[in-house]
Each structure stands twice: as structure tokens, then as C-alpha cells.
Design a protein around this motif. Sequence first.
Motif, mmCIF file in Angstrom:
data_model
loop_
_atom_site.group_PDB
_atom_site.id
_atom_site.type_symbol
_atom_site.label_atom_id
_atom_site.label_comp_id
_atom_site.label_asym_id
_atom_site.label_seq_id
_atom_site.Cartn_x
_atom_site.Cartn_y
_atom_site.Cartn_z
ATOM 1 N N MET A 199 0.830 -1.201 0.000
ATOM 2 C CA MET A 199 0.000 0.000 0.000
ATOM 3 C C MET A 199 0.867 1.254 0.000
ATOM 4 N N GLN A 200 0.541 2.197 -0.830
ATOM 5 C CA GLN A 200 1.297 3.437 -0.928
ATOM 6 C C GLN A 200 0.590 4.528 -0.138
ATOM 7 N N ALA A 201 1.313 5.136 0.781
ATOM 8 C CA ALA A 201 0.722 6.159 1.652
ATOM 9 C C ALA A 201 0.139 7.312 0.835
ATOM 10 N N ASN A 202 0.844 7.709 -0.196
ATOM 11 C CA ASN A 202 0.367 8.835 -1.002
ATOM 12 C C ASN A 202 -0.976 8.534 -1.663
ATOM 13 N N LYS A 203 -1.209 7.291 -2.022
ATOM 14 C CA LYS A 203 -2.465 6.899 -2.670
ATOM 15 C C LYS A 203 -3.640 7.100 -1.708
ATOM 16 N N GLN A 206 -4.246 10.864 -1.287
ATOM 17 C CA GLN A 206 -4.847 11.493 -2.464
ATOM 18 C C GLN A 206 -6.293 11.048 -2.689
ATOM 19 N N GLU A 207 -6.561 9.764 -2.451
ATOM 20 C CA GLU A 207 -7.877 9.223 -2.804
ATOM 21 C C GLU A 207 -8.879 9.192 -1.664
ATOM 22 N N ARG A 208 -8.404 9.288 -0.414
ATOM 23 C CA ARG A 208 -9.329 9.147 0.716
ATOM 24 C C ARG A 208 -9.256 10.295 1.726
ATOM 25 N N LEU A 209 -8.035 10.750 2.026
ATOM 26 C CA LEU A 209 -7.853 11.624 3.187
ATOM 27 C C LEU A 209 -8.006 13.112 2.904
ATOM 28 N N TYR A 210 -7.350 13.581 1.879
ATOM 29 C CA TYR A 210 -7.272 15.026 1.645
ATOM 30 C C TYR A 210 -8.514 15.549 0.920
ATOM 31 N N PHE A 211 -9.601 15.674 1.684
ATOM 32 C CA PHE A 211 -10.855 16.179 1.128
ATOM 33 C C PHE A 211 -11.497 17.159 2.109
#
Length: 404
Positions: A199-203, A206-211
Amino acid sequence: EVWTLPKSIFAPRQRESDARDFYDTPAVMKKQLNMDWQRAIKQDRFSQFVSRESKRLKVEGEKETDAIRECIEMYYHSCFMPGFTYYGAMGTGGEFSMQLNEFTALIDEAGIPDPASDKCKRSDCDTLFITANVEDDKNSIEGKNNDDNSLTRFEFVEVLVRLAVAKYGYCSDPLKPSDAMRKLITDHLEVALPPEAKMQANKFRQERLYFEEVDAVLKGDQALLKALYSRYRLPPSSGGRRHKVLLVSDFIQMMLDMNLIDDEFTLREAKLCFLQSQMAVVDDMKDPIRNECVTFTDFLEVLGHVADLQSFPTAEEIQAMGCTDILDYTFRLRTLEGEYVPPRRPSSEMMGIKTRPLAWKIGVLLELMWRMLMYNPDKPTAGQEFSKSDLLKKLKKKDADLGP
């Protein structure tokens, strides 16, 4: 007003992280690799090993050293670091190094030991583990901040190179060290690592956290979250003042106190949530505490991971179970014996496809956490009331009692 990350609760990451960014950038990842490689190759016993093996196989030593490094760079953040992190979290030892039992689990699952080999039997692999744990200078930073019974990042790099040569450098058609390294990675490590290890932390960021919706939920309980973070900065077991940051042992105690670790959300998953939320640290030895902690901003990401691994019920499902709230529902599930238990949602698995907004899941998690912290075991779980202001006072008082 347009929402942006620099205006969000995650804003401090730009100044706190080595990347000076909201993501682990290619530049910081390369610095991390360079730090580990330089630490490994400056150990005389390892540089001499590479030189000796290159000479034996009639390849130029300096060029081969560069070729090994290039091979490691190609797989460092897709294979090396994920493997180190994932297997390092398996055992009961430190999560930021790899002990022998964790190393053994990795090489066994990767199919590296070979009982028919001249140099790569299980006993040989154990010897290589010990060899990589020896530092040339005990007074150096590598010697002082280093447990001789487990592998650090740079020692993990070294032991994999040694394993590659042992397995593929002494067979009937021996490979030079850089080719042996590439074969060990592609034929063994990449195949063995489970998807959750890659699992890539950046993914996730980008896709779940930074909203904006996630930001709003976290900001709504920011005072409580900061108080919780500070309250669980626990005194070191050896005595002395508390650290100003949260360590993995602190976080695990927090989860245990809130009854959040069970058969559905395991201790190992809790550790991985912590480890996957850390921003990349270039130098893991200069300041070990910085390497082993989460900042408050990182802690918010930890909670995001925790929330994503929960199979939370909807309000309708809580009501259908005859419960009043998420606390009542959680305790009810744990007491059901021989009765119907709602199945775990596939989306709550670590690699499951996420179907519900993270903001909603974090909101439910926070309500459960706050209710757990105010839970009175002498009263029925149904309808227990609490106020956030009372909880804030409770957390601040306990924090003050623990000292600075």
C-alpha cells in the motif's frame, strides 16, 4: 471560498515533514534511499564483500557497486521499504527494525532459503542476519542508535544483497551481485509481499484523506483530538519526562483503552495504521524519536486508516439491532453468542474497495471513541449520555497529571 490543503487541518505537514510537502515526494524518497545506501556501503565489511564478490565473478567492483545501488533504487519504495515496514510490525519487538523471527517469516514466505544450496540454507540465512547486525564503529551514530539483535533500514538493504549473492552467486550459473539482487527481488520479494504490504501512503492521502469533508469532520473535534493526542503521550517505561510526540506504544495503549482492538481490528492492523501514516524520514538514526513518532497531523491520518478498517453500521442498522447508539451497538455485537451477527463489510478489509466516504466513517469512529472514553461500566450501555466539554476536561486533567 475554495478549499485547499494549505488552509486545512493538514497544513502543518508542509513544515513538519522532510518532504516539506503534503506527500512523500520523489526527492525525499531518493534522499531516504541515499542515506540507507551510504550507511550500508561505508561499512568496511560490506564494501569489501561487494568488492570480493565482484572480483570472484570477474566484474569491475566500482561499477558493480553502482549497479547494485541502481537496482535497489528501482525497487526501494515499491518493495524494500514496504517489506521492511510490513514484516517489522509482525512481532512483539520494535516496529522500526526487523527482528530475527520477522526476518525469518519474510524469507520463508519469499521462498529464499534452499536446503540443497551451498550458501543459502536456513542456517546460512541466520548467519547473514547476524553479519549484517555488526557495525564497524560502535561509537558512530550507526553503532549507538542500533539494536544488535535486529535489522535497521540500512542493515536490511545489506542483508538482502548478501542473500542475493548467497542464493544466486554460487549456483551452477552464478550471477553477478547486481543481477542476483534483481532476481531475488523479482522472483521472491515482489511475489511474497501481500498486497497490503505494498500500500502506498500517497495513494490513501490522495484518494481518501485530503478532502474538504474529512477536514470539516476533524476540525469539528479538533480541540478533543489535540487533548487526546497530548494525554496519551505516556511517560517512558524507563522513567523520565514524556516525549512531545506520540509513539506507537502510546497509540496502542490508546486503542486498548478505548476497546478498539479486537478480533475484527487486530493489534497488527493498528500498528500498520500507525506506520502507514508517517511521512518519510530521511535519517532514521539521527533522531530516533522523530523516526518512531507521529505528529498530531500524522495522528489524524492514523485515525483515517483506523476508520477505513471498521465495519460501521448505519443508523438504521443500529436501530434494527435494538440499540441506541454506536457504543451500545459495539458492546452488543461482542456479547452475541449463537445469534445472527452482521457480516463484516468487504470494504472494511485493508485492500477492500471503499464504498463509503471516509468523512462519514471518521465521524462514526470519533463518536465511538468519545463514548468509549466516557463509558461507565456500572451503567447499561444503552443510552449512556456524555458531553464533549466534560470529556475535554477529563482528558486535560489526565494530561496534566502525567506531567510535562
